[in-house]
Design an enzyme around this catalytic site. Structure first.
Site, PDB file in Angstrom:
ATOM      1  N   TYR A 135     -13.943   5.163  10.264  1.00 31.70           N
ATOM      2  CA  TYR A 135     -13.033   5.750   9.263  1.00 31.70           C
ATOM      3  C   TYR A 135     -13.424   5.220   7.899  1.00 31.70           C
ATOM      4  O   TYR A 135     -13.490   4.013   7.694  1.00 31.70           O
ATOM      5  CB  TYR A 135     -11.601   5.330   9.610  1.00 31.70           C
ATOM      6  CG  TYR A 135     -10.495   5.798   8.689  1.00 31.70           C
ATOM      7  CD1 TYR A 135      -9.535   6.705   9.154  1.00 31.70           C
ATOM      8  CD2 TYR A 135     -10.355   5.310   7.398  1.00 31.70           C
ATOM      9  CE1 TYR A 135      -8.480   7.110   8.341  1.00 31.70           C
ATOM     10  CE2 TYR A 135      -9.322   5.711   6.572  1.00 31.70           C
ATOM     11  CZ  TYR A 135      -8.384   6.604   7.042  1.00 31.70           C
ATOM     12  OH  TYR A 135      -7.342   7.004   6.233  1.00 31.70           O
ATOM     13  N   HIS A 150       0.787  -1.235   0.000  1.00 31.83           N
ATOM     14  CA  HIS A 150       0.000   0.000   0.000  1.00 31.83           C
ATOM     15  C   HIS A 150       0.820   1.287   0.000  1.00 31.83           C
ATOM     16  O   HIS A 150       0.301   2.351  -0.339  1.00 31.83           O
ATOM     17  CB  HIS A 150      -0.931   0.010   1.218  1.00 31.83           C
ATOM     18  CG  HIS A 150      -2.236   0.729   0.997  1.00 31.83           C
ATOM     19  ND1 HIS A 150      -2.372   1.803   0.139  1.00 31.83           N
ATOM     20  CD2 HIS A 150      -3.460   0.531   1.533  1.00 31.83           C
ATOM     21  CE1 HIS A 150      -3.617   2.230   0.161  1.00 31.83           C
ATOM     22  NE2 HIS A 150      -4.301   1.465   0.992  1.00 31.83           N
ATOM     23  N   THR A 193      -5.515  10.413  -0.060  1.00 27.90           N
ATOM     24  CA  THR A 193      -6.867  10.169   0.434  1.00 27.90           C
ATOM     25  C   THR A 193      -7.211  11.184   1.518  1.00 27.90           C
ATOM     26  O   THR A 193      -6.333  11.828   2.089  1.00 27.90           O
ATOM     27  CB  THR A 193      -7.008   8.759   1.039  1.00 27.90           C
ATOM     28  OG1 THR A 193      -6.083   8.628   2.134  1.00 27.90           O
ATOM     29  CG2 THR A 193      -6.751   7.688  -0.003  1.00 27.90           C
TER      30      THR A 193
END
Length: 573
Positions: free
Chosen positions: A486, A372, A499
């Site tokens: 979240y 990621h 993001t």
């Protein structure tokens, strides 16, 4: 769901830097070397993308307090308000001014890009389970194409086609079309390609089209995350032409691009995984892949020992491979089994540091598991969708295709690693820790068959808002309270955007959840529907703010990151 040192043939790009250099397809390239031939260059809009805004500090504080309201009692909330006011007028104001000044000096990027890369790369927790997510493909609509070798070959070739298309600048730019009838047309594309890159975004904006940041795309291929003490490193080597294949914990490499950069013939690519699948070797006693499941500092030290122990060249092959193809030796039994397999499996047949692993089970079930730190879902999802479309609609081979008569034993190289007793013990320790943490993970699911997003849209409700509301209700029912949640929202509409966080818990979801869970009989169906509509409307506002870079999480994160970098102490709160 989630949380690279090679010599490069060209200058190294900074993390989050410009995208791939566009190169012409080699002279021998045929039409099946690429997925598409966009008349608008892939990176045409990149230079003119708007910059990610830094919210006003007072707006960030207001949004933060709105998110805290449903979580705190009156006394706690008043104390939080006082703390926020003191922060806004004191150290927060000073840090905000420094952040704005720093941002003005770095107009080539966004204020969050550096800190966000830093957040991922300095995290010392194992990447598996903590950060790396996966996405599973649907089966090929033509069932006979779901044979493991057939689908692995077709998906591999489609992935290489994507690589070739991207690097040639022929991949359609990523654009969010609000009015596709005007913007997603050949006429618009023929016009916009003549607008200079420095102005092209504005041309798209005039027809309600929003180009997205594509700076992460070059990390899709030939990339890996290298473990380093304190902070890991992302490395990409676009000169490498080989594929890495993992099966039963063994590592194999073979070329998928020839010396001219053309894709190796489909029948030859088919022959090599077939050769790998025919290898009857048992899983090694000490599978090296377990080391990528370790704490990053532990793995960094072990990797240095591997390098000094004569494994540098083999590791370079692993790191620089175009991507990692994982051939599992079992079928997928059910959705829970699929989730465990694609998220972590048994740790022997994945290289979790690779930019992505393309995983194929024996029944053809396929998924992409990705590291990621290098990027977010926008790039991976585009790759995912293009590979599925190309491999199913224009497959390179059929189930009847015969592999090339080639000497795969010479073309395919199995990598061997020199492991001393201490390294074997370290692999054993890594396995024990991995097995223990996997046992703590429970996955289950329920399929609700009596409705779906279309039904909710017909009721003028946001399906996403209803899903978030369901989480709130479920937690309230089980634990008796409302908690923060979240939800990630892409800010790829801005240059080097990453993001922002949507904070779905609100006074509206709290009121609605309590009405449904604690006192449904006190409210009419109309009143309950009205509460859901209020939740949906407010969630839509939060989503729009986040997508426009007007959340509060990234702003506060950047302020905290700046304070830490400058050694400024923050008040206790």
């Amino acid at each position: 769901v989630a949380r690279l040192l090679l010599l490069r043939a060209r200058p190294r790009r900074p993390a989050g830097g410009p995208g791939p250099v566009c190169r012409r397809l080699s002279a021998g390239s045929g039409p099946r070397e690429s997925l598409q031939r966009s008349i608008v260059p892939t990176m045409h809009f990149q230079d003119s993308l708007p910059r990610l805004p830094i919210p006003k500090l007072e707006d960030t504080i207001k949004r933060y307090l709105r998110a805290q309201k449903p979580l705190l009692d009156d006394g706690q909330f008043r104390k939080t308000e006082q703390f926020c006011k003191s922060f806004e007028n004191g150290i927060g104001k000073e840090l905000h001014e420094q952040l704005v000044a720093q941002d003005k000096q770095n107009k080539h990027t966004s204020y969050i890009s550096g800190p966000w890369f830093g957040m991922y790369l300095t995290a010392r927790d194992p990447v598996v389970l903590n950060f790396n997510p996966f996405m599973a493909f649907n089966p090929d609509p033509k069932s006979e194409y779901n044979d493991q070798l057939t689908r692995a070959t077709n998906m591999t070739i489609s992935a290489i086609r994507f690589l070739k298309t991207l690097r040639a600048g022929l991949l359609e730019p990523e654009v969010f079309h609000l009015n596709p009838a005007k913007s997603d047309t050949d006429t618009f594309k023929r016009l916009i390609r003549f607008v200079p890159s420095s102005l092209s975004w504005y041309g798209a904006y005039l027809v309600n089209a929003y180009p997205l940041d594509m700076s992460q795309y070059f990390r899709l291929f030939n990339s890996t995350r290298l473990p380093r003490p304190v902070r890991d490193e992302l490395v990409t080597d676009e000169s490498a032409r080989h594929l890495l294949v993992l099966r039963k914990g063994h590592f194999y490499v073979f070329d998928v691009l020839d010396q001219d950069g053309n894709i190796v013939s489909a029948s030859e690519i088919q022959a090599h995984p077939k050769y790998v699948l025919s290898d009857s070797s048992a899983t090694p006693d000490f599978p090296l892949a377990y080391l990528t499941t370790e704490n990053r500092d532990v793995w960094a030290e072990l990797r240095e020992r591997l390098v000094s122990g004569g494994n540098e060249e083999a590791l370079r092959k692993v790191d620089s491979a175009v991507f990692c193809l994982c051939l599992d030796d079992f079928p997928i039994k059910a959705l829970v089994h699929l989730s465990h397999t694609m998220l972590h499996s048994d740790g022997t047949n994945r290289w979790f540091d690779k930019s992505f692993n393309l995983i194929l089970a024996t029944d053809g079930t396929a998924a992409v598991h990705f590291e990621h730190a290098w990027g977010d879902g926008v790039a991976v999802l585009r790759f995912f969708n293009e590979v599925f479309k190309d491999s199913t609609q224009a497959p390179a081979i059929t189930p009847q295709s015969q592999p090339a008569h080639t000497d795969s034993s010479a073309a395919v190289r199995r990598l061997n690693f020199k492991l001393d007793d201490a390294m074997k013990a370290s692999i054993g320790a890594a396995k024990d820790k991995f097995d223990a943490i996997v046992k703590t993970l429970t996955i289950d699911f329920i399929q609700f068959q009596r409705g779906g997003k279309e039904f909710l849209k017909n009721q003028k409700l946001s399906p996403d808002a209803v899903a978030q509301l369901a989480f709130q209700m479920a937690f309230l029912r089980q634990y008796g309270r409302t908690v923060a949640t979240y939800e990630s929202c892409s800010t790829a509409a801005f240059k080097h955007g990453r993001t922002e966080t949507i904070r779905p818990a609100s006074i509206f979801t709290k009121k609605c959840s309590e009405a449904f869970v604690r006192e449904p009989s006190r409210h009419s169906a109309g009143e309950l529907c009205q509460m859901m509509a209020e939740c949906s409307t407010y969630h839509g506002q939060l989503t729009k703010e986040a997508a426009m870079g007007q959340g509060f999480d990234r702003h506060l994160f950047a302020l905290r990151y700046l304070a830490a970098a400058k050694g400024i102490a923050l008040p206790e709160g």
